[in-house]
Design an enzyme around this catalytic site. Structure first.
Site, short mmCIF file in Angstrom:
data_model
loop_
_atom_site.label_atom_id
_atom_site.label_comp_id
_atom_site.label_asym_id
_atom_site.label_seq_id
_atom_site.Cartn_x
_atom_site.Cartn_y
_atom_site.Cartn_z
CD1 TRP A 85 -2.27 -1.87 1.47
CD2 TRP A 85 -3.53 -0.63 0.05
NE1 TRP A 85 -2.80 -2.63 0.97
CE2 TRP A 85 -4.00 -2.62 -0.08
CE3 TRP A 85 -3.50 -0.31 -0.88
CZ2 TRP A 85 -4.99 -2.58 -1.25
CZ3 TRP A 85 -4.61 0.18 -1.85
CH2 TRP A 85 -5.29 -1.24 -2.01
CG ASP A 142 -3.40 4.02 3.86
OD1 ASP A 142 -4.80 4.31 4.76
OD2 ASP A 142 -3.27 3.78 2.32
CE LYS A 164 -9.04 -2.93 2.99
NZ LYS A 164 -8.08 -1.91 2.75
C1 PLP Z 1 -7.82 -1.79 1.57
C2 PLP Z 1 -6.53 -0.69 1.24
C3 PLP Z 1 -6.54 0.65 0.58
C4 PLP Z 1 -7.25 0.41 -0.43
O1 PLP Z 1 -9.05 0.84 -0.65
P1 PLP Z 1 -10.01 1.54 -1.59
O2 PLP Z 1 -10.93 1.59 -0.42
O3 PLP Z 1 -9.87 0.37 -1.60
O4 PLP Z 1 -8.95 2.87 -2.22
C5 PLP Z 1 -5.08 1.81 0.79
N1 PLP Z 1 -4.60 1.14 1.95
C6 PLP Z 1 -4.86 0.57 2.58
C7 PLP Z 1 -4.12 0.38 4.12
C8 PLP Z 1 -5.49 -0.79 2.26
O5 PLP Z 1 -5.49 -1.51 3.44
#
Ligand code: PLP
Length: 359
Positions: A102, A172, A196
């Site tokens: 990521w 993030d 998540k």
């Molecule tokens: C799942 C995830 C993303 C991407 O998320 P989307 O909503 O599909 O754009 C980005 N960063 C992390 C750490 C993730 O687990």
């Protein structure tokens, strides 16, 4: 078929009580006479939902008053581009830590807007560690330092907030937000997709310090300009109303669980049990350095790849689903977010011991 233990990395399992409440309120929310899906986002009922959503999140994360909270669309992935567009504020560089898949995506997308300085990278270790702080390169001309607090695919998690040496810290937190205590005041910006640990897919939470709002680059689409969304309560256009409502239910559930501190303790226990079983076995292995293992996503490989398929089939026969690892890493991955009860982790631990015994 009854509900299974769902170890999906995202979209992921929701608390059953949340689904039941949504079911009970499907046709009519409180005394509104209509489903949340049918309400005007500007009406009085949805305004109540929106206000409770923001105030519950502020309470759970103890978000200081000088931070704005946005509920946007486009996923965490949109933020990979929107963060540089909104907060570079005329600067030409940004620092990024590269600790997994990521981080790599965030870096790739930021390159369209600025020079990316990779302050540190654990690529050489196949993303099984976090480089020593002493080795990180900082550039004081950079607009911010970005990192991924939990690498969902590689199963690597920062156990404390890194120092940013005076740079604005951006994180993030898609896959560990609300799973552990954080001091929001250490950050300039926190963002997370909801699918998540906060609810269904379709909402992206952005928590941003107010002095960073209002500097979007020329040409930033209005719906992606933080200042415009702040001014309009994240309703510059029609928001994902039903998803806001569901995220709100998950936040109320989390408050009932005792909040972030209480759920963190449960997450510590769940992760300790699962890693304990993996470490004691000869069949399974987790490659991540122990001090940076993720409490949320636990990847593990079997000593013999030929056992992957039988493992997954037997797991499903035991009510344990979505354990296949990400294609880039292989093996297995158990995602054990807030909504995964301890009993689900216990069932998985029993199963993996039993599978080893019989193979
Ligand atoms: C799942 C995830 C993303 C991407 O998320 P989307 O909503 O599909 O754009 C980005 N960063 C992390 C750490 C993730 O687990």
């Amino acid at each position: 078929m009854s509900r299974v233990h769902n170890f999906s990395a995202g979209p992921s399992a929701l608390p059953e009580s949340v689904l039941r409440q949504a079911q009970a309120e499907m046709l009519e929310w409180r005394d509104s006479g209509m489903s949340v899906m049918e309400m005007s986002h500007r009406g009085k009922y949805f305004s109540m939902i929106a206000e409770e959503l923001e105030s519950d999140l502020r309470e759970l994360l103890a978000i200081p008053a000088n931070y704005k909270v946005l509920f946007l669309q486009g996923g965490a992935s949109a933020q990979f581009s929107l963060i540089p567009q909104n907060i570079l504020n005329g600067k030409a560089k940004a620092c990024y830590l590269n600790t997994g898949a990521w981080s790599e995506k965030a870096i790739q997308d930021a390159k369209a807007y600025c020079e990316v300085i990779v302050s540190a990278s654990s690529e050489a270790s196949k993303f099984t560690q976090i480089p020593d702080f002493a080795s990180w390169k900082f550039d004081q001309d950079a607009a911010y330092l970005h990192y991924t607090s939990n690498e969902t695919i590689h199963g690597v998690e920062f156990q404390s907030t890194p120092e940013a040496k005076g740079l604005i810290l951006v994180s993030d937190m898609s896959s560990n937000i609300l799973s552990r205590k954080v001091d929001v005041s250490q950050f300039g910006l926190i963002y997370a997709g909801t699918q998540k640990n906060m609810g269904p897919a379709g909402v992206t939470v952005v928590i941003v310090r107010d002095d960073l709002v209002g500097h979007a680059a020329k040409g930033t689409p209005p719906v992606f300009d933080y200042a415009q969304q702040v001014k309009n309560g994240s309703m510059l256009n029609t928001p994902a109303t039903y998803n806001w409502y569901l995220v709100g239910l998950v936040l109320k559930w989390l408050k009932e669980q005792g909040g972030v501190a209480a759920i963190e303790q449960r997450n510590i226990n769940k992760a300790a049990k699962l890693y304990g079983v993996i470490d004691q076995s000869a069949l399974y292995k987790n490659p991540v350095e122990k001090t940076v293992r993720s409490r949320m996503n636990v990847p593990f490989i079997l000593a013999d790849e030929a056992l992957d398929k039988p493992f997954l089939a037997a797991a499903e026969a035991n009510g344990l689903f979505e354990l296949k690892g990400h294609r880039s890493v292989g093996g297995m991955r158990a995602s054990i977010y807030n909504a995964m009860p301890e009993s689900g982790v216990d069932a998985l631990c029993e199963f993996i011991k039993e599978f080893e015994r019989t193979h």
